[in-house]
Design an enzyme around this catalytic site. Structure first.
Site, PDB file in Angstrom:
ATOM      1  N   GLU A 157       0.832  -1.198   0.000  1.00  0.00           N
ATOM      2  CA  GLU A 157       0.000   0.000   0.000  1.00  0.00           C
ATOM      3  C   GLU A 157       0.869   1.251   0.000  1.00  0.00           C
ATOM      4  O   GLU A 157       0.574   2.238  -0.664  1.00  0.00           O
ATOM      5  CB  GLU A 157      -0.920  -0.014   1.224  1.00  0.00           C
ATOM      6  CG  GLU A 157      -1.918  -1.154   1.174  1.00  0.00           C
ATOM      7  CD  GLU A 157      -2.512  -1.482   2.538  1.00  0.00           C
ATOM      8  OE1 GLU A 157      -3.708  -1.303   2.696  1.00  0.00           O
ATOM      9  OE2 GLU A 157      -1.773  -1.930   3.433  1.00  0.00           O
TER      10      GLU A 157
ATOM     11  N   LEU B 263      17.755   1.126  -3.810  1.00  0.00           N
ATOM     12  CA  LEU B 263      17.653   0.481  -5.118  1.00  0.00           C
ATOM     13  C   LEU B 263      16.365   0.848  -5.823  1.00  0.00           C
ATOM     14  O   LEU B 263      15.310   0.930  -5.202  1.00  0.00           O
ATOM     15  CB  LEU B 263      17.680  -1.044  -4.947  1.00  0.00           C
ATOM     16  CG  LEU B 263      19.028  -1.713  -4.760  1.00  0.00           C
ATOM     17  CD1 LEU B 263      18.819  -3.197  -4.528  1.00  0.00           C
ATOM     18  CD2 LEU B 263      19.920  -1.499  -5.984  1.00  0.00           C
TER      19      LEU B 263
ATOM     20  N   GLU C  60      21.148 -11.677  -7.566  1.00  0.00           N
ATOM     21  CA  GLU C  60      21.303 -12.074  -6.164  1.00  0.00           C
ATOM     22  C   GLU C  60      19.963 -11.950  -5.434  1.00  0.00           C
ATOM     23  O   GLU C  60      19.033 -11.340  -5.939  1.00  0.00           O
ATOM     24  CB  GLU C  60      22.357 -11.163  -5.495  1.00  0.00           C
ATOM     25  CG  GLU C  60      23.738 -11.378  -6.090  1.00  0.00           C
ATOM     26  CD  GLU C  60      24.700 -10.199  -5.858  1.00  0.00           C
ATOM     27  OE1 GLU C  60      24.507  -9.461  -4.886  1.00  0.00           O
ATOM     28  OE2 GLU C  60      25.634 -10.051  -6.660  1.00  0.00           O
TER      29      GLU C  60
ATOM     30  N   LYS D 220      17.316 -10.470  -2.851  1.00  0.00           N
ATOM     31  CA  LYS D 220      17.084  -9.216  -2.159  1.00  0.00           C
ATOM     32  C   LYS D 220      16.693  -9.573  -0.729  1.00  0.00           C
ATOM     33  O   LYS D 220      15.609 -10.075  -0.476  1.00  0.00           O
ATOM     34  CB  LYS D 220      15.963  -8.431  -2.848  1.00  0.00           C
ATOM     35  CG  LYS D 220      15.720  -7.091  -2.202  1.00  0.00           C
ATOM     36  CD  LYS D 220      14.762  -6.241  -3.029  1.00  0.00           C
ATOM     37  CE  LYS D 220      14.623  -4.869  -2.416  1.00  0.00           C
ATOM     38  NZ  LYS D 220      14.168  -4.900  -1.017  1.00  0.00           N
TER      39      LYS D 220
ATOM     40  N   ASP E  11      15.589  -9.423   3.097  1.00  0.00           N
ATOM     41  CA  ASP E  11      14.627  -8.628   3.854  1.00  0.00           C
ATOM     42  C   ASP E  11      15.160  -8.463   5.271  1.00  0.00           C
ATOM     43  O   ASP E  11      14.719  -9.132   6.201  1.00  0.00           O
ATOM     44  CB  ASP E  11      13.263  -9.328   3.846  1.00  0.00           C
ATOM     45  CG  ASP E  11      12.147  -8.385   4.272  1.00  0.00           C
ATOM     46  OD1 ASP E  11      12.421  -7.184   4.450  1.00  0.00           O
ATOM     47  OD2 ASP E  11      11.017  -8.855   4.425  1.00  0.00           O
TER      48      ASP E  11
ATOM     49  N   ARG F 137      22.143   2.421   7.376  1.00  0.00           N
ATOM     50  CA  ARG F 137      22.173   3.290   6.212  1.00  0.00           C
ATOM     51  C   ARG F 137      21.634   4.681   6.541  1.00  0.00           C
ATOM     52  O   ARG F 137      22.073   5.678   5.980  1.00  0.00           O
ATOM     53  CB  ARG F 137      21.336   2.680   5.086  1.00  0.00           C
ATOM     54  CG  ARG F 137      21.520   3.440   3.787  1.00  0.00           C
ATOM     55  CD  ARG F 137      20.625   2.888   2.716  1.00  0.00           C
ATOM     56  NE  ARG F 137      19.258   3.285   2.954  1.00  0.00           N
ATOM     57  CZ  ARG F 137      18.200   2.636   2.515  1.00  0.00           C
ATOM     58  NH1 ARG F 137      18.341   1.530   1.826  1.00  0.00           N
ATOM     59  NH2 ARG F 137      16.985   3.070   2.761  1.00  0.00           N
TER      60      ARG F 137
ATOM     61  N   GLU G  47      23.572  -7.108   4.724  1.00  0.00           N
ATOM     62  CA  GLU G  47      22.272  -7.095   5.378  1.00  0.00           C
ATOM     63  C   GLU G  47      22.346  -7.896   6.669  1.00  0.00           C
ATOM     64  O   GLU G  47      22.795  -9.042   6.661  1.00  0.00           O
ATOM     65  CB  GLU G  47      21.255  -7.733   4.433  1.00  0.00           C
ATOM     66  CG  GLU G  47      19.857  -7.328   4.690  1.00  0.00           C
ATOM     67  CD  GLU G  47      19.411  -6.170   3.792  1.00  0.00           C
ATOM     68  OE1 GLU G  47      20.273  -5.550   3.125  1.00  0.00           O
ATOM     69  OE2 GLU G  47      18.208  -5.898   3.775  1.00  0.00           O
TER      70      GLU G  47
ATOM     71  N   TYR H 191      27.348  -7.906   0.333  1.00  0.00           N
ATOM     72  CA  TYR H 191      27.156  -7.881  -1.114  1.00  0.00           C
ATOM     73  C   TYR H 191      27.761  -6.679  -1.818  1.00  0.00           C
ATOM     74  O   TYR H 191      27.549  -6.508  -3.013  1.00  0.00           O
ATOM     75  CB  TYR H 191      25.672  -7.986  -1.461  1.00  0.00           C
ATOM     76  CG  TYR H 191      24.768  -7.091  -0.638  1.00  0.00           C
ATOM     77  CD1 TYR H 191      24.825  -5.702  -0.755  1.00  0.00           C
ATOM     78  CD2 TYR H 191      23.846  -7.648   0.259  1.00  0.00           C
ATOM     79  CE1 TYR H 191      24.001  -4.892  -0.005  1.00  0.00           C
ATOM     80  CE2 TYR H 191      23.010  -6.832   1.017  1.00  0.00           C
ATOM     81  CZ  TYR H 191      23.098  -5.450   0.878  1.00  0.00           C
ATOM     82  OH  TYR H 191      22.273  -4.656   1.632  1.00  0.00           O
TER      83      TYR H 191
ATOM     84  N   LYS I 205      10.795  -6.948  -6.986  1.00  0.00           N
ATOM     85  CA  LYS I 205      10.137  -7.284  -5.708  1.00  0.00           C
ATOM     86  C   LYS I 205       9.009  -8.285  -5.905  1.00  0.00           C
ATOM     87  O   LYS I 205       8.168  -8.111  -6.787  1.00  0.00           O
ATOM     88  CB  LYS I 205       9.603  -6.013  -5.046  1.00  0.00           C
ATOM     89  CG  LYS I 205      10.720  -5.182  -4.429  1.00  0.00           C
ATOM     90  CD  LYS I 205      10.171  -4.126  -3.495  1.00  0.00           C
ATOM     91  CE  LYS I 205       9.834  -4.712  -2.134  1.00  0.00           C
ATOM     92  NZ  LYS I 205       9.435  -3.668  -1.159  1.00  0.00           N
TER      93      LYS I 205
ATOM     94  N   CYS J 118     -15.710 -22.716  28.221  1.00  0.00           N
ATOM     95  CA  CYS J 118     -15.352 -23.342  26.957  1.00  0.00           C
ATOM     96  C   CYS J 118     -16.524 -23.264  25.972  1.00  0.00           C
ATOM     97  O   CYS J 118     -17.637 -23.658  26.309  1.00  0.00           O
ATOM     98  CB  CYS J 118     -14.978 -24.799  27.214  1.00  0.00           C
ATOM     99  SG  CYS J 118     -14.679 -25.723  25.694  1.00  0.00           S
TER     100      CYS J 118
ATOM    101  N   CYS K 285     -17.750 -27.115  25.500  1.00  0.00           N
ATOM    102  CA  CYS K 285     -18.374 -27.942  26.547  1.00  0.00           C
ATOM    103  C   CYS K 285     -18.879 -27.144  27.739  1.00  0.00           C
ATOM    104  O   CYS K 285     -19.457 -27.699  28.659  1.00  0.00           O
ATOM    105  CB  CYS K 285     -17.410 -29.025  27.012  1.00  0.00           C
ATOM    106  SG  CYS K 285     -15.988 -28.395  27.914  1.00  0.00           S
TER     107      CYS K 285
ATOM    108  N   CYS L 124      -9.344 -25.178  28.268  1.00  0.00           N
ATOM    109  CA  CYS L 124     -10.488 -25.925  28.774  1.00  0.00           C
ATOM    110  C   CYS L 124      -9.915 -27.157  29.470  1.00  0.00           C
ATOM    111  O   CYS L 124      -9.244 -27.970  28.832  1.00  0.00           O
ATOM    112  CB  CYS L 124     -11.404 -26.351  27.627  1.00  0.00           C
ATOM    113  SG  CYS L 124     -12.583 -27.628  28.133  1.00  0.00           S
TER     114      CYS L 124
ATOM    115  N   CYS M 116     -14.353 -32.950  26.643  1.00  0.00           N
ATOM    116  CA  CYS M 116     -14.692 -31.812  25.794  1.00  0.00           C
ATOM    117  C   CYS M 116     -14.795 -32.252  24.328  1.00  0.00           C
ATOM    118  O   CYS M 116     -13.835 -32.748  23.753  1.00  0.00           O
ATOM    119  CB  CYS M 116     -13.623 -30.739  25.946  1.00  0.00           C
ATOM    120  SG  CYS M 116     -13.895 -29.294  24.917  1.00  0.00           S
TER     121      CYS M 116
HETATM  122 ZN   LIG Z   1     -14.212 -27.755  26.587  1.00  0.00          ZN
END
Ligand SMILES: [Zn+2]
Length: 651
Positions: free
Chosen positions: A33, A80, A108, A110, A112, A131, A165, A213, A301, A393, A396, A409, A415
């Site tokens: 986003e 980059l 190579e 990338k 993360d 950086r 990295e 790198y 990416k 629960c 039960c 539980c 149960c």
């Molecule tokens: Zn239960």
């Protein structure tokens, strides 16, 4: 002038997001986003020809944290340029070819992680820095010194800046989480948080790795290609990741990127794309830089696996151990090729810790083969309401008990949901492998035929099944057959099927290797169990307690009485004239096997597969594009086997 107005708006928004992301380490929207609005601003700037002085497109990114000493980089560290589709990549490559002729590229991963540059003088590490904004970063020398794989002394004596990295390997993250009071979910944030922690002991506890790198600056040496730089890094003892391809044609580049995308789930590190760099440094010099990017490299990416959506409801699931798991129902989103409608919130403590509320915007992450998870809150407003902590629960009605972050539980044997889940686990493929028995069938078996334990499965007849809704002749006889066929489980599968808390498939295999038979395992002491490499105190205790429980012992005896015949034969290793008893290292890419497949095969032959080459290594199996391990093997005179010879040996 609407466009100008929109640009100003975008600048404000992006700068706010940058602050959350870089300074607070607490992103409020997903990368994809963010990229979308960033790209919108770039497009508008291009269209209008206007770039405001505070435009984020003029900065590389990060800001400097207070609390760390600032460090001014000797040479600006660029970020980059990126592309998100093969069409964009093709146009980038075509552009280069038109202007500078066909190039050789280094492809190579990338990574993360968190980008770090390190300065060496007189062969000694003097400073490490993040950086930052590309000009000024944070001095994180003390933190970086805790990364064990980084050399403190190097053979090269003149001034040198290297970059790479900092990351946490997924296996190290899992190991850290086994004992951590607050487990870390996201490897990237775990690494960034560790480096940016003012207490280097915290950094050290996370057991970070770093892969190098680049060499942005060096005195007294000239490189002519990128591959020379990579070799120089290796020669000076810097860890370089064991993947690098030399490519030229666009078809080869795209095929390799596809390959990376398909196999990235097998890696022990997080990557979010691939980087394509021009190999010839003379060409790089001619191309130069934009304000932000080198023109001679581009990042491809992969599709993001994290997005924000709205949490509408939470339902509580009861698992086979009685633990309640909150499952969030969210507005459907498309994430990494699937529609996500539900995502786990792990436990009640997690809800409180993350501050997740109904109607809040949340981050959802989907990683490979793992159910989607609500990572954290993106935003809350006054329409949000607290998620109510259940007291009984949902299955039960028993009063729940609280243990740390979890609700349980306690009605283990009565149960309904727990019973169903235990039988479902027992029947699953890597346990007893009873084909064709669904959760729905199990529920029917319990309600119609009063099935209560896994042993009851083996008392069922064809006529019993015929009573069930929609069970005709074929379906009934199929199920009778698959139950019968499950009676000879491998020892490790049987151990896994028992459903001991914390004993997954891998641990079950380790246990099966250690003990000759079930009887030995049932009588094992805590000490016996602790000699198994990956078993810690908690799991060892779970195992001992499980086999002390009268009801579990009765159940196991009943299973054996009903004809379960555990196969111990897998303990007897197949022997192989070349591989048995050898310590073997794999490096490079093989065409016929993935690393995991080959490791399994070799381990079945009683070989030990390790990750680094030392004088104790007996054999190195070398695929395409092998790196430092291959060189080390040659250096130490260790026998090397190439793929054709490997195939001959495995025939
Ligand atoms: Zn239960």
């Amino acid at each position: 002038m609407d466009k100008i107005k929109r640009m100003k708006e975008l600048i404000t928004i992006i700068n706010k997001y940058n602050y959350y992301y870089y300074v607070l380490d607490n992103p409020v929207i997903a990368d994809r986003e963010y990229d979308a609005i960033y790209d919108e601003l770039v497009a508008l700037e291009k269209e209008t020809g206007v770039v405001f002085p505070d435009s984020p497109t003029k900065q590389v990114g990060d800001m400097v944290l207070e609390g760390f000493k600032k460090y001014t980089h000797i040479k600006k560290l660029y970020s980059l340029d990126k592309c998100n589709s093969f069409a964009e990549l093709e146009s980038w490559v075509n552009n280069v070819t038109e202007q500078y002729g066909e190039q050789v590229y280094s492809l190579e991963y990338k990574f993360d992680g968190l980008r770090i540059s390190i300065i060496y003088e007189n062969g000694q590490l003097v400073t490490a820095a993040t950086r930052g904004n590309g000009y000024i970063g944070e001095d994180v020398t003390q933190q970086v010194l805790t990364i064990k794989s980084i050399p403190y002394n190097i053979p090269y004596k003149s001034k040198l800046v290297v970059e790479g990295e900092a990351m946490i390997k997924l296996s190290d993250l899992a190991e850290y989480n086994r004992t951590a009071t607050e487990p870390l979910k996201n490897a990237r944030n775990a690494a960034a948080g560790a480096i940016r922690n003012l207490d280097p002991r915290v950094t050290g506890s996370r057991n970070l790795s770093m892969f190098f790198y680049g060499i942005p600056y060096i005195e007294g040496y000239e490189f002519s290609t990128h591959l020379e730089i990579m070799q120089f890094l290796k020669d000076n003892g810097f860890p370089v990741y064991d993947y690098q391809k030399t490519v030229s044609k666009i078809e080869d580049i795209e095929r390799e990127i596809d390959n990376i995308d398909k196999t990235k789930k097998n890696l022990d590190i997080l990557i979010d794309g691939a980087v394509l760099k021009i190999n010839d440094l003379k060409v790089r010099d001619k191309m130069g830089f934009t304000a932000k990017y080198p023109k001679w490299a581009v990042a491809y990416k992969f599709e993001a696996q994290e997005l924000t959506t709205t949490l509408n409801n939470v339902v509580w699931q009861v698992g086979r151990t009685g633990k309640l798991t909150p499952i969030g129902e969210v507005d459907p989103i498309e994430l990494a090729g699937a529609t996500v409608k539900r995502a786990t919130l792990n436990n009640y403590g997690d809800i409180v810790r993350k501050g997740v509320k109904l109607n809040s915007k949340v981050f959802v992450r989907r990683s490979n083969e793992v159910i989607p998870e609500i990572l954290k809150v993106a935003s809350v407003d006054n329409t949000c309401v607290d998620i109510v902590k259940p007291t009984v629960c949902p299955s039960c009605g028993t009063q729940l008990i609280e243990d740390g972050a979890n609700l349980f539980c306690p009605n283990y044997y009565g149960c309904p949901d727990q019973i169903d889940q235990r039988i479902d686990h027992f029947a699953s493929r890597n346990a007893m492998n009873i084909e064709g028995i669904s959760e729905k069938t199990i529920e029917m078996l319990r309600t119609t035929l009063n099935l209560h334990t896994v042993a009851d499965l083996y008392t069922l007849s064809y006529d019993d099944f015929k009573q069930l809704d929609k069970f005709k002749d074929k379906k009934s006889s199929n199920l009778v057959n698959s139950i019968n066929n499950s009676k000879k489980p491998k020892f490790s599968n049987f151990i896994y099927a028992l459903g001991i808390l914390g004993v997954g498939e891998k641990t079950a295999k380790d246990i099966a290797k250690k003990f000759n038979n079930l009887n030995q395992l049932m009588n094992a002491s805590l000490q016996d169990l602790l000699t198994i490499n990956d078993i810690g105190e908690i799991i060892a205790n779970n195992i001992v307690n499980f086999f002390k429980d009268e009801k579990q012992i009765q159940l196991i005896n009943k299973l054996l009485d009903l004809g379960i015949d555990i196969q111990y034969s897998n303990n007897v290793q197949k022997s192989h004239p070349v591989f048995t008893g050898k310590t073997i290292v794999l490096t490079g890419d093989l065409n016929n096997y993935t690393r995991t497949q080959l490791t399994n095969i070799l381990e079945e032959f009683g070989a030990k597969v390790t990750s680094s080459v030392s004088k104790n290594t007996d054999l190195v199996i070398v695929g395409e594009n092998a790196g430092s391990k291959y060189n080390k093997a040659k250096e130490l005179n260790i026998p090397i086997m190439l793929e054709p010879e490997l195939l001959d040996n495995l025939k």
